[in-house]
Design a protein around this motif. Structure first.
Motif, PDB file in Angstrom:
ATOM      1  N   ASN A 167      13.168 -22.513 -37.822  1.00  0.00           N
ATOM      2  CA  ASN A 167      12.994 -21.554 -36.729  1.00  0.00           C
ATOM      3  C   ASN A 167      13.302 -20.141 -37.234  1.00  0.00           C
ATOM      4  O   ASN A 167      13.688 -19.961 -38.405  1.00  0.00           O
ATOM      5  CB  ASN A 167      13.858 -21.904 -35.496  1.00  0.00           C
ATOM      6  N   GLY A 168      13.117 -19.166 -36.375  1.00  0.00           N
ATOM      7  CA  GLY A 168      13.260 -17.769 -36.777  1.00  0.00           C
ATOM      8  C   GLY A 168      14.716 -17.341 -36.921  1.00  0.00           C
ATOM      9  O   GLY A 168      15.045 -16.483 -37.752  1.00  0.00           O
ATOM     10  N   THR A 169      15.586 -17.929 -36.122  1.00  0.00           N
ATOM     11  CA  THR A 169      17.001 -17.581 -36.181  1.00  0.00           C
ATOM     12  C   THR A 169      17.586 -17.940 -37.546  1.00  0.00           C
ATOM     13  O   THR A 169      18.279 -17.135 -38.178  1.00  0.00           O
ATOM     14  CB  THR A 169      17.775 -18.335 -35.069  1.00  0.00           C
TER      15      THR A 169
ATOM     16  N   THR B 144      17.894  -6.190 -28.419  1.00  0.00           N
ATOM     17  CA  THR B 144      17.126  -7.222 -29.123  1.00  0.00           C
ATOM     18  C   THR B 144      17.529  -8.577 -28.579  1.00  0.00           C
ATOM     19  O   THR B 144      18.434  -8.687 -27.747  1.00  0.00           O
ATOM     20  CB  THR B 144      17.362  -7.181 -30.656  1.00  0.00           C
ATOM     21  N   PHE B 145      16.858  -9.609 -29.048  1.00  0.00           N
ATOM     22  CA  PHE B 145      17.215 -10.969 -28.692  1.00  0.00           C
ATOM     23  C   PHE B 145      18.496 -11.353 -29.445  1.00  0.00           C
ATOM     24  O   PHE B 145      18.745 -10.875 -30.556  1.00  0.00           O
ATOM     25  CB  PHE B 145      16.060 -11.899 -29.079  1.00  0.00           C
TER      26      PHE B 145
ATOM     27  N   ALA C  78      19.457 -13.737 -31.169  1.00  0.00           N
ATOM     28  CA  ALA C  78      19.379 -14.370 -32.493  1.00  0.00           C
ATOM     29  C   ALA C  78      19.674 -13.362 -33.602  1.00  0.00           C
ATOM     30  O   ALA C  78      20.225 -13.726 -34.645  1.00  0.00           O
ATOM     31  CB  ALA C  78      17.994 -14.984 -32.704  1.00  0.00           C
TER      32      ALA C  78
ATOM     33  N   VAL D 163      14.769  -4.340 -35.954  1.00  0.00           N
ATOM     34  CA  VAL D 163      13.956  -5.288 -35.178  1.00  0.00           C
ATOM     35  C   VAL D 163      12.720  -4.553 -34.667  1.00  0.00           C
ATOM     36  O   VAL D 163      12.842  -3.537 -33.989  1.00  0.00           O
ATOM     37  CB  VAL D 163      14.754  -5.857 -33.982  1.00  0.00           C
TER      38      VAL D 163
ATOM     39  N   ASP E 176      13.625  -7.963 -38.912  1.00  0.00           N
ATOM     40  CA  ASP E 176      13.402  -9.007 -37.913  1.00  0.00           C
ATOM     41  C   ASP E 176      12.020  -8.767 -37.309  1.00  0.00           C
ATOM     42  O   ASP E 176      11.831  -7.879 -36.484  1.00  0.00           O
ATOM     43  CB  ASP E 176      14.500  -8.962 -36.836  1.00  0.00           C
TER      44      ASP E 176
ATOM     45  N   ALA F  83      10.183 -11.080 -35.682  1.00  0.00           N
ATOM     46  CA  ALA F  83       9.872 -12.202 -34.782  1.00  0.00           C
ATOM     47  C   ALA F  83       8.870 -11.840 -33.695  1.00  0.00           C
ATOM     48  O   ALA F  83       8.196 -12.709 -33.147  1.00  0.00           O
ATOM     49  CB  ALA F  83      11.158 -12.726 -34.150  1.00  0.00           C
ATOM     50  N   GLU F  84       8.783 -10.542 -33.373  1.00  0.00           N
ATOM     51  CA  GLU F  84       7.911 -10.129 -32.262  1.00  0.00           C
ATOM     52  C   GLU F  84       6.771  -9.238 -32.742  1.00  0.00           C
ATOM     53  O   GLU F  84       6.179  -8.515 -31.940  1.00  0.00           O
ATOM     54  CB  GLU F  84       8.768  -9.371 -31.219  1.00  0.00           C
TER      55      GLU F  84
ATOM     56  N   SER G  76       9.412 -15.474 -36.644  1.00  0.00           N
ATOM     57  CA  SER G  76       9.596 -16.675 -35.832  1.00  0.00           C
ATOM     58  C   SER G  76       8.232 -17.184 -35.404  1.00  0.00           C
ATOM     59  O   SER G  76       7.311 -16.401 -35.171  1.00  0.00           O
ATOM     60  CB  SER G  76      10.430 -16.346 -34.596  1.00  0.00           C
TER      61      SER G  76
ATOM     62  N   LYS H 165       5.586 -16.766 -29.357  1.00  0.00           N
ATOM     63  CA  LYS H 165       5.331 -15.654 -30.293  1.00  0.00           C
ATOM     64  C   LYS H 165       3.829 -15.488 -30.537  1.00  0.00           C
ATOM     65  O   LYS H 165       3.030 -16.277 -30.060  1.00  0.00           O
ATOM     66  CB  LYS H 165       6.070 -15.884 -31.610  1.00  0.00           C
TER      67      LYS H 165
HETATM   68  C1  LIG Z   1      12.303 -15.045 -31.057  1.00  0.00           C
HETATM   69  C2  LIG Z   1      13.194 -14.131 -31.762  1.00  0.00           C
HETATM   70  C3  LIG Z   1      14.062 -14.573 -32.777  1.00  0.00           C
HETATM   71  C4  LIG Z   1      14.381 -16.012 -33.045  1.00  0.00           C
HETATM   72  O1  LIG Z   1      13.394 -16.864 -33.251  1.00  0.00           O
HETATM   73  P1  LIG Z   1      13.551 -18.442 -32.979  1.00  0.00           P
HETATM   74  O2  LIG Z   1      12.390 -18.968 -33.746  1.00  0.00           O
HETATM   75  O3  LIG Z   1      13.413 -18.638 -31.502  1.00  0.00           O
HETATM   76  O4  LIG Z   1      14.839 -18.896 -33.506  1.00  0.00           O
HETATM   77  C5  LIG Z   1      14.770 -13.633 -33.485  1.00  0.00           C
HETATM   78  N1  LIG Z   1      14.673 -12.325 -33.210  1.00  0.00           N
HETATM   79  C6  LIG Z   1      13.884 -11.863 -32.238  1.00  0.00           C
HETATM   80  C7  LIG Z   1      13.836 -10.384 -31.981  1.00  0.00           C
HETATM   81  C8  LIG Z   1      13.124 -12.731 -31.462  1.00  0.00           C
HETATM   82  O5  LIG Z   1      12.366 -12.276 -30.469  1.00  0.00           O
END
Ligand SMILES: *Cc1c(COP(=O)(O)O)cnc(C)c1O
Length: 478
Positions: free
Chosen positions: A167-169, A193-194, A196, A239, A265, A267-268, A289, A294
């Motif tokens: 996963n992304g975390t 931010t999220f 994670a 991020v 980061d 992820a988005e 992620s 996503k």
């Molecule tokens: C979704 C997200 C993550 C984590 O991703 P996961 O795959 O859900 O663990 C990390 N950082 C940001 C900014 C995200 O939006």
């Protein structure tokens, strides 16, 4: 066809008393009035009956003089998208008639219409590749699709190496660990931010430093980064929030001047660019992620991309229990099991084939939304023209007046339209409070931001409806 249709029917000559009993039993607040041959005559609601009783009308009176002859109805064989247009304020139950005007069914608002914020888009080779994996029996974390996905995704971003994760975390945690981040180190993280992002720093035993974001880009403020640096600072985790690339030029400059690592980061922000380079390829490591909401997904999943061979080797070992590459079951470091499965990678390969078309419909959707939303006073759109950046639409984002936000999102939900409030400022949560460096813009954005539904179900009608609702709430006083 609804089997409980009969509970919603009442004959035109029945009494007010019998309608009250029916309404009480059916729990729908509404009755369709019919004649002996089931022809639709009109409609009567519990509100109508209440008003009649207040006016002194007797319970024994027939409803024939009192029901509404003008009622909204649809044809049983119409398309659902057409029927959905019949719903409006106060009209949530609509009778459906056949060619002879006989009531044969009904549609109900809440049950039939739901627009989620996000939805995976699986219209390519996902099924085929996944079947391929299953027939091959290589369903665990070895297999051809893993190598292929790592290579192709790294290529797409413009990096030499990719390390796929579950996963992304954990991709973030893996990258930070490979950079040697540990106890006593400070890592600079944006306050909006999220979770994670900050959690991955805490997993390392390091101390996160939450700095404010910019009012304009919503991304980490480079001025605040400069102010937050101490002798303990080891890394920055910018991020690319809601698809918007951070100012990577300045961030890299600050990092170079102070000997810091940069872990992006992403992820988005799959496919977003800064100064002609894709995000993820600009810092030391880029982390993505592939969660279900996503830009592209593998169900759960993530990846670290880098151009640094040394960091790449470290990440591979750490992902694989810290096992030596030359001597099996000899462990050189305390590692993790952060591997992606061949099944996830198969879906990832199929998704990656479609990333351009996915980004394309996302851009078109954002254009349409922004064209409409731009006409509503007091609504602010995410900035799409920040110098040197090419953002991508992840969840399409707007700002509304703080005091109106909950009214807007609740009303949208009432109409079956799901939205998401912006992330809560991290330092406003008890467990992260003590890591606060600055938070002014983060707080403002966090209270005003809404993520709108960003998926293929959103058509012109839905955008029209969303715009109308937001405008109504903003125009209303109080
Ligand atoms: C979704 C997200 C993550 C984590 O991703 P996961 O795959 O859900 O663990 C990390 N950082 C940001 C900014 C995200 O939006």
């Amino acid at each position: 066809m609804h089997t409980n249709l009969s509970e919603l029917l009442i004959f035109v000559n029945d009494s007010i008393r019998s309608s009250l009993i029916r309404i009480n039993d059916n729990g729908k607040n509404t009755l369709f009035v019919i004649d002996d041959e089931k022809h639709l005559k009109g409609i009567i609601t519990d509100g109508d009956i209440r008003r009649l009783l207040i006016d002194g009308v007797k319970l024994s009176q027939p409803i024939s003089n009192y029901y509404n002859r003008n009622c909204v109805y649809g044809y049983y064989n119409s398309r659902k998208s057409e029927l959905n247009k019949l719903f409006r304020e106060g009209i949530h139950l609509v009778p459906l008639i056949d060619e002879e005007f006989k009531v044969v069914d009904y549609i109900e608002f809440q049950n039939d219409f739901h627009i989620p914020v996000a939805e995976p888009y699986l219209n390519g080779n996902e099924y085929r590749y996944l079947t391929d994996v299953l027939t091959s029996t290589w369903i665990s974390s070895k297999g051809a699709y893993i190598d292929r996905f790592e290579k192709q995704f790294a290529d797409y971003v413009g990096c030499q190496y990719g390390v796929a994760t579950c996963n992304g975390t954990v991709a973030l945690h893996l990258a930070l660990t490979a950079m040697g981040i540990s106890q006593g180190d400070e890592v600079i993280v944006p306050n909006l931010t999220f979770a994670a992002t900050i959690n991955s720093v805490l997993f390392c035993g390091a101390t996160p430093v939450l700095v404010d974001v910019e009012e304009d880009s919503w991304c980490i403020s480079t001025e605040e980064i400069r102010k937050a640096i101490t002798s303990k600072t080891k890394a920055i985790v910018p991020v690319h929030i809601y698809g918007q690339p951070c100012n990577m030029e300045t961030i890299n400059e600050i990092a170079r001047d102070n000997g810091l690592f940069v872990v992006e980061d992403c992820a988005e922000a799959h496919g977003a660019e800064f100064d002609g380079r894709k995000v993820g390829s600009i810092g030391d490591v880029g982390c993505f992620s592939f969660f279900g909401n996503k830009v592209i997904t593998t169900g759960e999943g993530g990846i670290c991309v880098t151009n640094d061979k040394n960091v790449y080797e470290k990440m591979k070992i750490l992902r694989d229990h810290g096992m030596s590459k030359s001597k099996r079951y000899y462990h050189e470091v305390v590692g993790f099991n952060y591997r992606m499965t061949n099944m996830q990678a198969a879906i990832g390969c199929a998704q990656l084939e479609q990333i351009e078309s996915i980004l394309d419909w996302r851009r078109k959707l954002e254009d349409k939304y922004f064209e409409k939303m731009g006409t509503i006073p007091l609504v602010k759109l995410q900035n799409r023209s920040i110098d040197k950046t090419k953002k991508i639409p992840w969840l399409i984002s707007i700002l509304v007046p703080e005091e109106k936000r909950s009214f807007i999102t609740e009303k949208l939900l009432y109409y079956g339209i799901e939205t998401r409030d912006f992330f809560i400022t991290l330092s406003d949560m008890k467990i992260y409070q003590k890591y606060k460096f600055s938070d002014t813009n983060s707080k403002k954005l966090s209270r005003c931001g809404i993520n709108l539904p960003t998926n293929n179900k959103v058509d012109d009608n839905v955008i029209e409806l969303i715009t109308k609702i937001i405008r109504e709430v903003i125009d209303s006083r109080g």
